[in-house]
Design an enzyme around this catalytic site. Structure first.
Site, PDB file in Angstrom:
ATOM      1  N   ASP A 161      10.626  -4.368  -3.169  1.00  0.00           N
ATOM      2  CA  ASP A 161       9.661  -3.553  -2.436  1.00  0.00           C
ATOM      3  C   ASP A 161       9.430  -4.168  -1.057  1.00  0.00           C
ATOM      4  O   ASP A 161       9.110  -5.356  -0.953  1.00  0.00           O
ATOM      5  CB  ASP A 161       8.344  -3.472  -3.214  1.00  0.00           C
TER       6      ASP A 161
ATOM      7  N   HIS B  89       0.475   0.516   8.034  1.00  0.00           N
ATOM      8  CA  HIS B  89      -0.065   0.034   6.756  1.00  0.00           C
ATOM      9  C   HIS B  89      -0.325  -1.473   6.838  1.00  0.00           C
ATOM     10  O   HIS B  89      -1.395  -1.948   6.462  1.00  0.00           O
ATOM     11  CB  HIS B  89       0.926   0.359   5.634  1.00  0.00           C
TER      12      HIS B  89
ATOM     13  N   ARG C 116      -7.573 -10.131   6.352  1.00  0.00           N
ATOM     14  CA  ARG C 116      -7.623 -11.181   7.386  1.00  0.00           C
ATOM     15  C   ARG C 116      -8.063 -10.562   8.707  1.00  0.00           C
ATOM     16  O   ARG C 116      -7.237 -10.323   9.597  1.00  0.00           O
ATOM     17  CB  ARG C 116      -6.236 -11.817   7.589  1.00  0.00           C
TER      18      ARG C 116
ATOM     19  N   GLU D 116       0.564   3.848  -4.247  1.00  0.00           N
ATOM     20  CA  GLU D 116       1.165   3.638  -2.929  1.00  0.00           C
ATOM     21  C   GLU D 116       2.281   4.651  -2.746  1.00  0.00           C
ATOM     22  O   GLU D 116       3.217   4.714  -3.541  1.00  0.00           O
ATOM     23  CB  GLU D 116       1.701   2.200  -2.781  1.00  0.00           C
TER      24      GLU D 116
ATOM     25  N   GLU E  50       5.527   5.787  -1.328  1.00  0.00           N
ATOM     26  CA  GLU E  50       6.687   5.101  -0.755  1.00  0.00           C
ATOM     27  C   GLU E  50       7.936   5.960  -0.904  1.00  0.00           C
ATOM     28  O   GLU E  50       7.978   6.895  -1.705  1.00  0.00           O
ATOM     29  CB  GLU E  50       6.920   3.752  -1.465  1.00  0.00           C
TER      30      GLU E  50
ATOM     31  N   ASP F  11       4.204   3.066  -6.076  1.00  0.00           N
ATOM     32  CA  ASP F  11       4.034   1.653  -6.457  1.00  0.00           C
ATOM     33  C   ASP F  11       2.566   1.460  -6.848  1.00  0.00           C
ATOM     34  O   ASP F  11       1.747   1.021  -6.041  1.00  0.00           O
ATOM     35  CB  ASP F  11       4.429   0.780  -5.259  1.00  0.00           C
TER      36      ASP F  11
ATOM     37  N   ARG G 272      -5.738  -3.340  -7.008  1.00  0.00           N
ATOM     38  CA  ARG G 272      -6.146  -4.079  -5.803  1.00  0.00           C
ATOM     39  C   ARG G 272      -6.994  -5.301  -6.107  1.00  0.00           C
ATOM     40  O   ARG G 272      -6.952  -6.293  -5.366  1.00  0.00           O
ATOM     41  CB  ARG G 272      -6.918  -3.140  -4.853  1.00  0.00           C
TER      42      ARG G 272
ATOM     43  N   GLN H  30      -4.689  -7.935  -7.165  1.00  0.00           N
ATOM     44  CA  GLN H  30      -3.862  -8.311  -6.005  1.00  0.00           C
ATOM     45  C   GLN H  30      -4.592  -9.300  -5.114  1.00  0.00           C
ATOM     46  O   GLN H  30      -4.040 -10.299  -4.673  1.00  0.00           O
ATOM     47  CB  GLN H  30      -3.504  -7.035  -5.222  1.00  0.00           C
TER      48      GLN H  30
ATOM     49  N   TYR I 187      -2.612 -12.824  -4.807  1.00  0.00           N
ATOM     50  CA  TYR I 187      -1.485 -12.643  -3.898  1.00  0.00           C
ATOM     51  C   TYR I 187      -1.101 -13.876  -3.090  1.00  0.00           C
ATOM     52  O   TYR I 187       0.028 -13.963  -2.596  1.00  0.00           O
ATOM     53  CB  TYR I 187      -1.709 -11.439  -2.966  1.00  0.00           C
TER      54      TYR I 187
ATOM     55  N   LYS J 179       1.164  -5.413  -9.497  1.00  0.00           N
ATOM     56  CA  LYS J 179       2.144  -4.391  -9.139  1.00  0.00           C
ATOM     57  C   LYS J 179       3.119  -4.067 -10.265  1.00  0.00           C
ATOM     58  O   LYS J 179       3.676  -2.979 -10.292  1.00  0.00           O
ATOM     59  CB  LYS J 179       2.981  -4.890  -7.943  1.00  0.00           C
TER      60      LYS J 179
ATOM     61  N   THR K 237       5.835   1.434 -12.058  1.00  0.00           N
ATOM     62  CA  THR K 237       6.266   2.049 -10.800  1.00  0.00           C
ATOM     63  C   THR K 237       6.904   3.386 -11.166  1.00  0.00           C
ATOM     64  O   THR K 237       7.783   3.415 -12.031  1.00  0.00           O
ATOM     65  CB  THR K 237       7.309   1.171 -10.072  1.00  0.00           C
TER      66      THR K 237
ATOM     67  N   THR L 290       4.351   1.057   1.470  1.00  0.00           N
ATOM     68  CA  THR L 290       3.453   2.196   1.670  1.00  0.00           C
ATOM     69  C   THR L 290       3.707   2.862   3.020  1.00  0.00           C
ATOM     70  O   THR L 290       3.740   2.188   4.048  1.00  0.00           O
ATOM     71  CB  THR L 290       1.993   1.722   1.601  1.00  0.00           C
TER      72      THR L 290
ATOM     73  N   GLU M 109      -6.464   2.200   1.920  1.00  0.00           N
ATOM     74  CA  GLU M 109      -6.635   2.536   3.341  1.00  0.00           C
ATOM     75  C   GLU M 109      -7.512   3.774   3.537  1.00  0.00           C
ATOM     76  O   GLU M 109      -8.329   3.824   4.449  1.00  0.00           O
ATOM     77  CB  GLU M 109      -5.268   2.810   3.977  1.00  0.00           C
TER      78      GLU M 109
HETATM   79 CA    CA Z   1       4.275  -1.381  -2.289  1.00  0.00          CA
END
Ligand code: CA
Length: 453
Positions: A148, A155, A164, A220, A222, A254, A258, A261, A265, A274, A278, A382, A396
């Site tokens: 992926d 995104h 961040r 997501e 994709e 996907d 969250r 994640q 992550y 994840k 899928t 995404t 988002e």
């Molecule tokens: Ca993804």
């Protein structure tokens, strides 16, 4: 013909109609100009067998039966094709792009309304079709590896700003097509239910993490690229040759937890957030069908670095993008019970503005010698555009800026959503259209959320 021109032939002629009436409906995803790779499970001799197929209008055309009936002809190279089609999971069509193109021309001829048909061909026509509505499609190809990517700069910037705020886009983004190795075993085909995952998460103000059902389950949007021939270990694919290694595209959801994640992550990237599921759309729309809809790669704004030479090719810059329209819609259980149709969450053609082309992602993937295999799935990441209505996930869509509470989406039942609820059905759709060509589509990529166990 310029080397930058799409490769077009009689199979792209928009005037051609099929004797399968539903394929001539302007609204169908599957006119005679599409002819995607698909597969379904047929029962005979007391066993189930995967049959190679294509979709035409609202019908499934059993290509395996066409082959058995000798409808591919008796020329020497058509014997090669028949042999290639004996390989399971459309492997022969991935491995040998020229045979895939040949089969496309043969199926196109078989389905044309103006092909003169004798009695035996007319008999065959009545035998090889079955209604799509009564057919369960399975994976069009066997996917043993899944990678992926993260190729939408919109995104990456929006999500980066959440995690961040001071440093949304990491310094490597404009140099390296960022990706991670996903999990192929949990790829399912459109229509399969999705079980809400359990996992670890930790609220910012909690002293310790806890284990339980995800409370921030997301989708997501994709696009997936299925690898054709592939390469040997230690033998990179050059950017000039990358196009020949793309067999076709499909839609990918996907699914993402969250809350898991955010907790897991760093430092190695996504893992259990994840890999629980899928979903892919069941039709592999071939590179041949997509030729008319190729477009220039994203034009980088002034000040951005040019790709390093091994990722830069003139033809890829001129034709490496795909002009697709992608849509996401959602229907809650309550909406379905009240007979309300799904509502659209987003739509747009942001896919043409991905920061990296699939050829660049594929070349980058093999540049260290890593081998890709026929059927490997490379997902784009995404697909989000610069405007709020073209954002490809709820993370988002419901974000209202740093420090602000999430802005829920209102459903016609009075319900609201910041993330997915049990019973929600999420549907991705995609199509390509351009003046002078028949519109072709990907079919649906759909899944319904079941409660956690
Ligand atoms: Ca993804």
């Amino acid at each position: 013909m310029s080397t930058h021109a799409p490769r077009l032939d009689e199979t792209h002629d928009p005037a051609v109609q099929s004797w399968v009436e539903s394929a001539n409906d302007p609204a169908t995803d599957f006119p005679i100009q599409n002819l995607p790779i698909a597969a379904y499970e047929a029962q005979h001799d007391g066993h189930s067998h995967a049959h190679y197929a294509t979709i035409i209008g609202d019908q499934v055309l059993d290509v395996s039966m066409l082959v058995e009936a000798g409808a591919l002809g008796r020329e020497r190279d058509e014997e090669d094709l028949a042999e290639a089609l004996q390989m399971p999971h459309a492997f022969g069509l991935l491995r040998f792009p020229e045979l895939r193109r040949q089969l496309r021309r043969i199926i196109h001829r078989f389905l044309r309304a103006d092909t003169v048909a004798g009695q035996s061909v007319r008999r065959l026509r009545s035998k090889v079709l079955r209604p799509l509505a009564d057919t369960t499609l399975i994976e069009p190809v066997a996917i043993f590896n899944y990678t992926d990517f993260y190729a939408s700069i919109h995104h990456a910037t929006t999500v980066g700003a959440m995690f961040r705020p001071d440093n949304p886009l990491l310094p490597n983004y404009k140099w390296v097509p960022i990706g991670y190795h996903g999990r192929a075993s949990s790829i399912v085909v459109s229509g399969a239910d999705i079980r809400r995952p359990n996992g670890q998460s930790k609220a910012d103000d909690a002293p310790a993490p806890s284990f339980g059902p995800s409370r921030m389950l997301d989708y997501e949007l994709e696009v997936g690229c299925v690898v054709g021939p592939g390469n040997l270990l230690g033998t990179p694919v050059s950017i000039q040759n990358a196009r020949e290694h793309i067999a076709g595209l499909c839609l990918v959801n996907d699914w993402s937890a969250r809350d898991f994640q955010k907790w897991e992550y760093q430092p190695l990237g996504p893992f259990l957030a994840k890999n629980f599921a899928t979903t892919i759309s069941p039709c592999l729309v071939t590179l041949e069908a997509l030729e008319p809809f190729r477009c220039p790669a994203y034009r980088r704004p002034a000040g951005d670095p040019a790709p390093l030479p091994h990722l830069l090719d003139e033809t890829d810059q001129a034709l490496g993008g795909f002009d697709l329209t992608l849509e996401v819609s959602l229907q809650s259980k309550q909406m379905a019970a009240q007979g309300l149709p799904p509502i659209r969450l987003s739509t747009g053609n942001a896919f043409r503005d991905m920061y990296w082309t699939f050829a660049q992602m594929l070349t980058h993937h093999t540049s260290n010698g890593c081998n890709l295999q026929p059927g490997d799935l490379l997902a784009s990441g995404t697909v989000s555009g610069p405007t709020p209505d073209s954002r490809g996930c709820l993370l988002e869509l419901t974000w209202d800026g740093p420090g602000k509470p999430r802005k829920p989406i209102a459903l016609p039942t009075g319900e609201t959503r910041t993330f997915l609820a049990d019973g929600d059905t999420l549907i991705l759709r995609g199509y390509a259209q351009r003046e002078g060509f028949r519109r072709i589509g990907f079919g649906e990529c759909r899944g319904t959320i079941l409660p956690a166990t």
